[in-house]
Design a protein around this motif. Structure first.
Motif, PDB file in Angstrom:
ATOM      1  N   GLN A 197      -5.957  -7.375   3.553  1.00 36.17           N
ATOM      2  CA  GLN A 197      -6.814  -6.421   3.026  1.00 36.17           C
ATOM      3  C   GLN A 197      -6.371  -4.604   3.710  1.00 36.17           C
ATOM      4  O   GLN A 197      -6.433  -4.252   4.283  1.00 36.17           O
ATOM      5  N   THR A 207      -4.538  -1.020  -8.768  1.00 39.23           N
ATOM      6  CA  THR A 207      -5.542  -2.112  -7.787  1.00 39.23           C
ATOM      7  C   THR A 207      -5.044  -3.437  -7.379  1.00 39.23           C
ATOM      8  O   THR A 207      -4.899  -3.934  -8.597  1.00 39.23           O
ATOM      9  N   ALA A 250       0.250   3.169  -4.135  1.00 38.67           N
ATOM     10  CA  ALA A 250      -1.217   3.923  -4.791  1.00 38.67           C
ATOM     11  C   ALA A 250      -1.063   3.957  -5.804  1.00 38.67           C
ATOM     12  O   ALA A 250      -2.354   3.800  -7.150  1.00 38.67           O
ATOM     13  N   LYS A 251      -0.489   4.611  -6.712  1.00 40.17           N
ATOM     14  CA  LYS A 251      -0.546   5.218  -8.683  1.00 40.17           C
ATOM     15  C   LYS A 251      -0.256   4.971  -9.822  1.00 40.17           C
ATOM     16  O   LYS A 251       1.533   4.642  -8.764  1.00 40.17           O
ATOM     17  N   THR A 265      -5.733  -1.761   2.067  1.00 40.89           N
ATOM     18  CA  THR A 265      -6.887  -0.653   2.368  1.00 40.89           C
ATOM     19  C   THR A 265      -7.417  -1.019   1.240  1.00 40.89           C
ATOM     20  O   THR A 265      -7.946  -1.918   0.823  1.00 40.89           O
ATOM     21  N   SER A 266      -8.596   0.062   1.704  1.00 44.50           N
ATOM     22  CA  SER A 266      -9.613  -0.178   0.387  1.00 44.50           C
ATOM     23  C   SER A 266      -9.739  -0.298  -1.130  1.00 44.50           C
ATOM     24  O   SER A 266     -10.713  -1.158  -1.421  1.00 44.50           O
ATOM     25  N   SER A 267      -8.444  -0.088  -1.776  1.00 45.05           N
ATOM     26  CA  SER A 267      -8.538  -0.664  -3.077  1.00 45.05           C
ATOM     27  C   SER A 267      -7.615  -1.565  -3.135  1.00 45.05           C
ATOM     28  O   SER A 267      -7.845  -1.940  -4.428  1.00 45.05           O
ATOM     29  N   LYS A 280      -9.146  -5.267  -3.865  1.00 46.94           N
ATOM     30  CA  LYS A 280      -9.226  -6.628  -3.958  1.00 46.94           C
ATOM     31  C   LYS A 280      -9.433  -7.547  -3.939  1.00 46.94           C
ATOM     32  O   LYS A 280      -8.405  -8.326  -4.435  1.00 46.94           O
ATOM     33  N   PRO A 321      -5.582   5.343 -10.657  1.00 46.57           N
ATOM     34  CA  PRO A 321      -4.729   4.192  -9.442  1.00 46.57           C
ATOM     35  C   PRO A 321      -4.420   2.961  -9.472  1.00 46.57           C
ATOM     36  O   PRO A 321      -5.271   2.400 -10.227  1.00 46.57           O
ATOM     37  N   GLY A 345       0.948  -1.623  -0.282  1.00 44.13           N
ATOM     38  CA  GLY A 345      -0.353   0.065   0.211  1.00 44.13           C
ATOM     39  C   GLY A 345       0.768   1.528  -0.461  1.00 44.13           C
ATOM     40  O   GLY A 345       0.009   2.517  -0.462  1.00 44.13           O
TER      41      GLY A 345
END
Length: 255
Positions: free
Chosen positions: A208, A172, A150-151, A210-212, A214, A170, A147
């Motif tokens: 997990q 994922t 992130a980009k 971060t929320s990004s 999946k 972003p 994390g």
């Protein structure tokens, strides 16, 4: 034929034919074969499914296999609901999550059956054109899956890819939501190579971050997510054959 033998896939070892280790007899004796059932690793499943077809065609042997993930396969073997289980890692004692130790109640042996490569499958476009020559250093990979990056246009990724104009999009990261030997392998690599970046150690259960991030179940799940239109910008760790079957590229990892 001792069908209570557990088959464990150890990625660094090569065996020419895995199911032959169960004991193959001439085709004319096919009527004496007893069907056997296994479960576990999806990382190994592409190879296992092909071998199951081969022995069914050539010898009349029935081998059933359910790709439930390595952790579930080990648990099935402990509960004696399968004849063999396939896992990237051995039984855990102690376990990483503090659950009861994984101690089989029947005799078993470890047998290496599959060698392959865990690859970084991704879905990325620049100006509407799919990128097929992405390069990533090990440090950048560890930072993506912890994390810290992130980009896609992060300066560290751009430095790895000077010939590309990385998009402001972003990332994922797609991880195995089930207990997975693939996750255990991947996190062990990160923890050994980049311990200051990946500090969670070896994990069959990938967190997990971060929320990004999946989560998807099984190798087909993570590969399937990345290969969809909504998976643009995604990257995952998966056995190379899944990327090949999906027709998607994998990152060139800089040594």
């Amino acid at each position: 034929m001792n069908v209570r033998t557990r088959l464990a896939r150890l990625g660094a070892l090569v065996v020419v034919a895995a199911l032959a280790s169960l004991g193959v007899t001439p085709a004319h004796a096919a009527e004496s074969y007893v069907p056997i059932t296994g479960s576990g690793s999806t990382w190994s499943q592409n190879a296992l499914d092909q071998w199951r077809k081969n022995v069914a065609t050539n010898y009349g042997m029935t081998v059933n296999y359910n790709g439930t993930g390595s952790s579930a396969g080990r648990n099935d073997f402990i509960n004696q609901t399968v004849d063999f289980a396939v896992s990237e890692i051995p039984f855990q004692n102690p376990t990483e999550d503090g659950s009861p130790p994984e101690i089989p109640t029947s005799s078993y042996s470890y047998m290496p059956i599959v060698a392959g490569g865990t690859a970084l499958m991704y879905n990325l476009k620049i100006g509407g054109k799919r990128v097929t020559n992405l390069r990533l250093s090990g440090e950048v990979i560890a930072k993506i899956f912890s994390g810290q990056i992130a980009k896609w246009n992060d300066p560290a990724i751009q430095a790895d890819n000077p010939a590309l104009a990385m998009p402001d999009r972003p990332i994922t990261p797609v991880y195995r939501s089930d207990g997975s030997g693939t996750s255990a392998q991947f996190t062990l690599w990160m923890s050994k190579q980049f311990p200051s970046i990946w500090t969670a150690g070896q994990r069959s259960q990938f967190p997990q971050i971060t929320s990004s991030f999946k989560g998807q179940s099984g190798s087909l799940g993570v590969a399937g997510y990345v290969s969809q239109s909504y998976g643009e910008g995604a990257i995952t760790y998966v056995e190379y054959s899944y990327a090949m079957k999906s027709g998607f590229p994998v990152a060139k990892v800089l040594n």
